[in-house]
Design a protein around this motif. Structure first.
Motif, short mmCIF file in Angstrom:
data_model
loop_
_atom_site.label_atom_id
_atom_site.label_comp_id
_atom_site.label_asym_id
_atom_site.label_seq_id
_atom_site.Cartn_x
_atom_site.Cartn_y
_atom_site.Cartn_z
N LEU A 175 10.57 -4.05 -1.01
CA LEU A 175 9.95 -3.89 0.36
C LEU A 175 9.35 -2.38 0.56
O LEU A 175 8.29 -2.34 1.01
N MET A 176 10.02 -1.41 0.23
CA MET A 176 9.67 -0.08 0.05
C MET A 176 8.26 0.13 -1.00
O MET A 176 7.29 0.82 -0.32
N ILE A 177 8.09 -0.43 -1.98
CA ILE A 177 7.09 -0.61 -2.72
C ILE A 177 5.79 -1.25 -2.15
O ILE A 177 4.76 -0.69 -2.03
N VAL A 178 6.10 -2.46 -1.59
CA VAL A 178 5.00 -3.19 -0.84
C VAL A 178 4.45 -2.28 0.29
O VAL A 178 3.28 -2.02 0.43
N VAL A 179 5.32 -1.57 1.27
CA VAL A 179 5.08 -0.72 2.46
C VAL A 179 4.30 0.44 1.72
O VAL A 179 3.07 0.82 2.30
N PHE A 180 4.81 1.18 0.65
CA PHE A 180 3.92 2.14 0.12
C PHE A 180 2.55 1.94 -0.28
O PHE A 180 1.71 2.39 -0.18
N TYR A 181 2.48 0.46 -1.08
CA TYR A 181 1.14 0.20 -1.52
C TYR A 181 0.19 -0.04 -0.30
O TYR A 181 -0.90 0.52 -0.25
N PHE A 182 0.52 -0.86 0.63
CA PHE A 182 -0.32 -0.80 1.78
C PHE A 182 -0.54 0.23 2.61
O PHE A 182 -1.69 0.22 3.29
N PHE A 183 0.23 1.28 2.82
CA PHE A 183 -0.11 2.38 3.69
C PHE A 183 -0.46 3.40 2.98
O PHE A 183 -1.00 4.59 3.48
N MET A 184 -0.53 3.44 1.48
CA MET A 184 -0.87 4.78 0.79
C MET A 184 -1.98 4.42 -0.11
O MET A 184 -2.98 5.22 -0.22
N ILE A 185 -1.76 3.58 -1.21
CA ILE A 185 -2.41 3.21 -2.30
C ILE A 185 -3.80 2.57 -1.86
O ILE A 185 -4.74 2.89 -2.07
N ARG A 186 -3.54 1.41 -1.22
CA ARG A 186 -4.76 0.82 -0.73
C ARG A 186 -5.69 1.36 -0.13
O ARG A 186 -6.82 1.19 -0.23
N PRO A 187 -5.49 2.01 1.18
CA PRO A 187 -6.32 2.89 1.80
C PRO A 187 -7.20 3.92 0.92
O PRO A 187 -8.52 4.06 1.00
N GLN A 188 -6.59 4.42 0.10
CA GLN A 188 -7.27 5.46 -0.77
C GLN A 188 -8.47 4.69 -1.68
O GLN A 188 -9.35 5.20 -2.01
N GLN A 189 -7.82 3.60 -2.32
CA GLN A 189 -8.87 2.78 -2.96
C GLN A 189 -9.98 2.54 -2.33
O GLN A 189 -11.06 2.36 -2.84
#
Length: 94
Positions: A12-26
């Motif tokens: 769950l932490m990895i999914v949240v990290f992806y959607f709030f940090m990595i995806r917007p940067q991409q």
């Protein structure tokens, strides 16, 4: 139950990290690439350092911007998409 809780929380932490940090940067990086590829001679631009001018020449990875002081060569990545779009936005009258 306790054995299963830890991997679920980690996932769950990895999914949240992806959607709030990595995806917007991409997404932002993709928009900047599209902006850089859409530049053309004659466009009014502002660099990230605040220099205003018009594009005089385009090369593969760089642009020559004509300012009141002369011509300056910049990397395409040095042009600010946000500031340039605000500069070229139509004026709103009341």
């Amino acid at each position: 139950m306790g054995e299963l809780q830890t991997p679920i929380m980690l996932g769950l932490m990895i999914v949240v990290f992806y959607f709030f940090m990595i995806r917007p940067q991409q997404k932002k990086a993709k928009q900047e690439k599209e902006f850089e590829s859409a530049l053309k001679v004659g466009d009014r631009v502002i660099t990230k350092s605040g220099i205003h001018g018009r594009i005089a020449e385009l090369a593969e990875g760089s642009v020559v911007i004509e300012t009141m002081a002369g011509k300056i060569k910049f990397e395409r990545a040095a042009i600010s998409p946000e500031l340039t779009q605000k500069l070229n936005a139509p004026a709103v009258t009341k």
